[in-house]
Scaffold this motif. Structure first.
Motif, PDB file in Angstrom:
ATOM      1  N   UNK A   1     -37.105  69.345  53.600  1.00 39.15           N
ATOM      2  CA  UNK A   1     -37.033  70.787  53.345  1.00 39.15           C
ATOM      3  C   UNK A   1     -36.811  71.082  51.860  1.00 39.15           C
ATOM      4  N   UNK A   2     -36.169  70.150  51.155  1.00 40.76           N
ATOM      5  CA  UNK A   2     -35.911  70.341  49.731  1.00 40.76           C
ATOM      6  C   UNK A   2     -36.945  69.644  48.861  1.00 40.76           C
ATOM      7  N   UNK A   3     -37.967  69.049  49.488  1.00 39.40           N
ATOM      8  CA  UNK A   3     -39.012  68.385  48.715  1.00 39.40           C
ATOM      9  C   UNK A   3     -38.579  67.059  48.123  1.00 39.40           C
ATOM     10  N   UNK A   4     -37.589  66.408  48.735  1.00 31.39           N
ATOM     11  CA  UNK A   4     -37.071  65.125  48.253  1.00 31.39           C
ATOM     12  C   UNK A   4     -37.614  64.009  49.131  1.00 31.39           C
ATOM     13  N   UNK A   5     -38.093  62.929  48.518  1.00 30.18           N
ATOM     14  CA  UNK A   5     -38.624  61.804  49.274  1.00 30.18           C
ATOM     15  C   UNK A   5     -37.486  60.910  49.761  1.00 30.18           C
ATOM     16  N   UNK A   6     -37.748  60.240  50.884  1.00 30.97           N
ATOM     17  CA  UNK A   6     -36.701  59.479  51.563  1.00 30.97           C
ATOM     18  C   UNK A   6     -37.056  57.995  51.580  1.00 30.97           C
ATOM     19  N   UNK A   7     -36.074  57.166  51.192  1.00 29.00           N
ATOM     20  CA  UNK A   7     -36.218  55.712  51.226  1.00 29.00           C
ATOM     21  C   UNK A   7     -35.178  55.161  52.200  1.00 29.00           C
ATOM     22  N   UNK A   8     -35.601  54.303  53.137  1.00 27.33           N
ATOM     23  CA  UNK A   8     -34.678  53.667  54.077  1.00 27.33           C
ATOM     24  C   UNK A   8     -34.418  52.237  53.622  1.00 27.33           C
ATOM     25  N   UNK A   9     -33.146  51.900  53.444  1.00 28.67           N
ATOM     26  CA  UNK A   9     -32.770  50.554  53.005  1.00 28.67           C
ATOM     27  C   UNK A   9     -32.485  49.648  54.196  1.00 28.67           C
ATOM     28  N   UNK A  10     -32.483  48.336  53.954  1.00 24.29           N
ATOM     29  CA  UNK A  10     -32.085  47.324  54.945  1.00 24.29           C
ATOM     30  C   UNK A  10     -32.951  47.363  56.196  1.00 24.29           C
ATOM     31  N   UNK A  11     -34.248  47.542  56.029  1.00 22.79           N
ATOM     32  CA  UNK A  11     -35.177  47.507  57.165  1.00 22.79           C
ATOM     33  C   UNK A  11     -35.467  46.039  57.471  1.00 22.79           C
ATOM     34  N   UNK A  12     -35.088  45.598  58.676  1.00 26.00           N
ATOM     35  CA  UNK A  12     -35.128  44.170  58.952  1.00 26.00           C
ATOM     36  C   UNK A  12     -36.122  43.764  60.034  1.00 26.00           C
ATOM     37  N   UNK A  13     -36.757  44.723  60.721  1.00 27.20           N
ATOM     38  CA  UNK A  13     -37.724  44.334  61.751  1.00 27.20           C
ATOM     39  C   UNK A  13     -38.793  45.403  61.902  1.00 27.20           C
ATOM     40  N   UNK A  14     -39.880  45.019  62.583  1.00 22.35           N
ATOM     41  CA  UNK A  14     -41.021  45.924  62.741  1.00 22.35           C
ATOM     42  C   UNK A  14     -40.683  47.124  63.618  1.00 22.35           C
ATOM     43  N   UNK A  15     -39.777  46.931  64.583  1.00 19.61           N
ATOM     44  CA  UNK A  15     -39.396  48.052  65.461  1.00 19.61           C
ATOM     45  C   UNK A  15     -38.744  49.171  64.640  1.00 19.61           C
ATOM     46  N   UNK A  16     -37.844  48.790  63.743  1.00 14.57           N
ATOM     47  CA  UNK A  16     -37.192  49.784  62.882  1.00 14.57           C
ATOM     48  C   UNK A  16     -38.220  50.449  61.973  1.00 14.57           C
ATOM     49  N   UNK A  17     -39.162  49.665  61.474  1.00 13.03           N
ATOM     50  CA  UNK A  17     -40.199  50.201  60.589  1.00 13.03           C
ATOM     51  C   UNK A  17     -41.018  51.266  61.309  1.00 13.03           C
ATOM     52  N   UNK A  18     -41.396  50.988  62.572  1.00 18.49           N
ATOM     53  CA  UNK A  18     -42.196  51.941  63.333  1.00 18.49           C
ATOM     54  C   UNK A  18     -41.433  53.242  63.580  1.00 18.49           C
ATOM     55  N   UNK A  19     -40.143  53.128  63.907  1.00 17.82           N
ATOM     56  CA  UNK A  19     -39.323  54.319  64.158  1.00 17.82           C
ATOM     57  C   UNK A  19     -39.200  55.152  62.887  1.00 17.82           C
ATOM     58  N   UNK A  20     -38.958  54.498  61.771  1.00 14.23           N
ATOM     59  CA  UNK A  20     -38.813  55.206  60.501  1.00 14.23           C
ATOM     60  C   UNK A  20     -40.098  55.920  60.117  1.00 14.23           C
ATOM     61  N   UNK A  21     -41.238  55.302  60.433  1.00 17.55           N
ATOM     62  CA  UNK A  21     -42.531  55.932  60.156  1.00 17.55           C
ATOM     63  C   UNK A  21     -42.706  57.188  61.000  1.00 17.55           C
ATOM     64  N   UNK A  22     -42.323  57.106  62.286  1.00 19.56           N
ATOM     65  CA  UNK A  22     -42.422  58.277  63.177  1.00 19.56           C
ATOM     66  C   UNK A  22     -41.512  59.417  62.709  1.00 19.56           C
ATOM     67  N   UNK A  23     -40.328  59.071  62.212  1.00 18.55           N
ATOM     68  CA  UNK A  23     -39.372  60.083  61.767  1.00 18.55           C
ATOM     69  C   UNK A  23     -39.888  60.836  60.545  1.00 18.55           C
ATOM     70  N   UNK A  24     -40.672  60.141  59.720  1.00 22.41           N
ATOM     71  CA  UNK A  24     -41.194  60.785  58.520  1.00 22.41           C
ATOM     72  C   UNK A  24     -40.597  60.261  57.231  1.00 22.41           C
ATOM     73  N   UNK A  25     -39.951  59.072  57.301  1.00 21.46           N
ATOM     74  CA  UNK A  25     -39.427  58.442  56.096  1.00 21.46           C
ATOM     75  C   UNK A  25     -40.604  58.048  55.202  1.00 21.46           C
ATOM     76  N   UNK A  26     -40.439  58.205  53.894  1.00 26.28           N
ATOM     77  CA  UNK A  26     -41.546  57.952  52.963  1.00 26.28           C
ATOM     78  C   UNK A  26     -41.652  56.491  52.554  1.00 26.28           C
ATOM     79  N   UNK A  27     -40.506  55.816  52.356  1.00 26.63           N
ATOM     80  CA  UNK A  27     -40.518  54.432  51.870  1.00 26.63           C
ATOM     81  C   UNK A  27     -39.521  53.610  52.672  1.00 26.63           C
ATOM     82  N   UNK A  28     -39.785  52.292  52.729  1.00 25.39           N
ATOM     83  CA  UNK A  28     -38.824  51.376  53.341  1.00 25.39           C
ATOM     84  C   UNK A  28     -38.575  50.222  52.378  1.00 25.39           C
ATOM     85  N   UNK A  29     -37.389  49.643  52.497  1.00 27.73           N
ATOM     86  CA  UNK A  29     -37.006  48.513  51.643  1.00 27.73           C
ATOM     87  C   UNK A  29     -36.143  47.574  52.469  1.00 27.73           C
TER      88      UNK A  29
END
Length: 609
Positions: free
Chosen positions: A557-585
């Protein structure tokens, strides 16, 4: 506004024509519209029917819209209702915002503008409510979890104590087969088993309301072996009897004295504070060392090593207590004997601090000798696979060539204020490397609160950017919420100044603080990095998922991009993608490696594109 969103809006204006215009503009929206033609009626309607938003005329007979807003904001029940003011003059704007208004429209109101503002603030209100619900749910879960943890901890402590007590009881039963009584045959004092029973009772009483505390005085005769070897065991037994007589003479009737075995004695006593306990210990030690032992016209002067231990709730068993006393007494003995050593819980902290302090010159030398290395971990875009982004990490090379991870030296550097030097080293060497190895990749660099607080910080970075001609947008500085809180005004100036040079900023460890969202308003942030504690179990924990969803929604809503840290498996990656997170690390995509190696991969990626 989405079709599935329902809301109640209160329109307040003393002119019926204006209310009709507002009703006409909003009739296409799925809302319930309430009206009031005065400030007093607006307050009455608000108390009976809590609207989701109020469209408020400022100038009305009687109570003005400004006064109505102030009264609404003064009540916890109505304080969070957004108020949009309708005014015929821009001169009222400052006062309307000071009263608590969230927006304003200048009359005559335009249909498209009114609908757009109403939609925007209804969405914001929905997001805020969603976040509040998530926080409430999280608080409930935390309280339940804390209660369970406390209950389980109590059970484990009790179980551990009962287990140790059972072991001690079994050992005492076996010892009683050998010993016919609870007294030592030579000194006629209580023996070790009897003292352990007394100590067990003292431990059970720890924490009870009393002005006195229990202490264990542990005594070791320094020259006992000399007398035994030169005069024989009979002389040694006589010395033990005389020591026991002296202890009985200098202790109080309620004190418990025992021979613990060999040349070791112990006294369990009570005192009002540690100072009086130490004074009593010195008196006992003086009495023993003033005692002269004579055997066959030969005189012996002896010294004693003494340990004093306060019995508190950090000690969970008799065996634990005796282990501390014996180790502390040994500490006195290795210093040459004749010493008093006092054990307390702060000793371990002091030893830890001393151990950390020894690393300070090692870290300083590593910085001076350029024995730091730049490593990097890729930050993957979930929307553009060709984007090249990474976080810069630092390693310290030991003199033998092995590497230390940040957790092994960064906390020490922060505590002893060496972190500013490390930040400057990283920034300087990164810019030098980029000047020699041009790349279109962008890099995130962590900055400490110590560095940001320096008046020279902005000038230092600006000079590096100019000297090495670093392109705009290539550097992003990560600031933790903790360092931002430490000096928020300085941080705001730092961010605003460097934004003008083209540098970007990320708020790191987002979500761990109590005012995370407040800093999104105060700081001109380009990215938020969601703390790993919410990401690691996102595929298993619905609370974590809800938290990430809320953060992503607010940031979006504020136009800020979101990075998710400590992504350790593909299941978490898929969920974060569905939520709308912009980057993973995280290790799911890339493990940290030396900077040149990662940049080589970026170059190959570009060549194959």
């Amino acid at each position: 506004m989405d079709d599935n969103i329902q809301a109640t809006i209160l329109a307040v204006d003393d002119e019926p024509s204006n209310l009709n215009i507002i009703a006409g503009y909003l009739k296409s929206m799925p809302i319930k519209l309430l009206v009031a033609n005065s400030g007093e009626k607006a307050l009455t309607v608000t108390q009976s029917t809590m609207p989701d938003m109020i469209l408020m005329d400022i100038r009305m007979p009687g109570m003005s819209g400004i006064e109505v807003c102030r009264q609404l904001k003064s009540s916890p029940k109505t304080a969070d209702i957004p108020v949009i003011f309708l005014t015929a003059s821009d001169g009222d704007v400052s006062e309307s915002f000071a009263a608590g208004g969230v927006d304003y429209l200048v009359k005559p109101v335009k249909s498209e503008e009114l609908i757009a503002r109403v939609n925007t603030h209804l969405k914001i209100r929905k997001l805020v409510k969603s976040l509040a619900q998530a926080n409430s749910l999280l608080e409930g879960v935390n309280e339940s979890l804390e209660a369970k943890v406390q209950e389980r901890t109590r059970e484990l402590v009790a179980l551990n104590r009962n287990l140790r007590r059972e072991v001690d009881e079994r050992r005492r039963l076996q010892d009683k087969i050998t010993y016919l009584s609870e007294h030592d045959f030579i000194t006629r004092m209580l023996n070790r088993n009897a003292m352990e029973s007394e100590l067990d009772i003292a431990l059970d009483g720890v924490g009870e309301s009393s002005s006195t505390r229990h202490y264990l005085l542990f005594i070791d005769l320094d020259q006992f072996k000399v007398i035994n070897d030169t005069c024989g065991h009979i002389a040694g037994d006589e010395l033990l009897r005389q020591v026991a007589d002296t202890l009985r003479a200098v202790t109080d009737k309620q004190d418990v004295c025992a021979r613990m075995g060999g040349d070791e004695f112990a006294i369990l006593f009570s005192s009002e504070d540690m100072g009086l306990a130490i004074a009593k210990t010195r008196a006992v030690k003086t009495a023993l060392e003033q005692q002269e032992f004579t055997w066959q016209e030969e005189q012996f002067q002896h010294t004693v090593s003494v340990a004093l231990v306060e019995i508190d709730n950090s000690i969970d068993s008799v065996s634990h207590l005796l282990s501390i006393a014996e180790r502390t007494c040994y500490y006195s003995k290795i210093k040459g004997g004749g010493e008093i050593s006092v054990f307390n819980a702060s000793r371990e902290l002091i030893e830890k601090s001393q151990k950390q302090a020894k690393q300070v010159p090692i870290i300083r030398q590593a910085i001076a000798e350029n024995r730091l290395e730049l490593h990097a971990q890729r930050i993957l875009s979930l929307h553009d696979a060709s984007e090249k982004k990474a976080e810069i990490l630092v390693r310290m090379k030991n003199e033998d060539g092995s590497l230390k991870l940040p957790g092994q030296f960064i906390p020490v550097a922060e505590r002893f204020h060496l972190i500013d030097s490390i930040d400057r080293w990283v920034l300087s060497h990164l810019c030098q490397w980029l000047a020699k190895n041009p790349t279109d990749a962008s890099f995130c660099v962590n900055l400490s609160g110590d560095f940001i607080a320096k008046d020279s910080a902005c000038e230092f970075i600006t000079n590096l950017l100019r000297e090495y001609r670093i392109p705009k947008g290539q550097l992003c500085f990560e600031i933790t919420e903790t360092s931002a809180i430490a000096n928020i005004d300085t941080t705001v100036r730092f961010v605003n100044t460097l934004h003008q040079t083209g540098c970007e900023f990320a708020l790191d460890d987002f979500g761990t603080g109590t005012s995370s969202y407040e800093y999104l308003k105060k700081l001109a942030i380009d990215y938020v990095k969601i703390d790993g504690m919410f990401v690691r179990d996102i595929d298993k924990d619905p609370i974590n998922r809800k938290m990430v969803e809320s953060i992503a929604a607010i940031a979006s809503a504020k136009g800020i991009k979101v990075v998710a840290e400590c992504v350790e498996n593909d299941a978490a990656k898929a969920i974060l993608s569905d939520i709308g997170v912009d980057y993973i690390q995280g290790f799911c995509e890339h493990r940290p490696e030396p900077l040149p190696g990662l940049c080589s991969q970026f170059k190959m990626q570009q060549e194959h594109a």
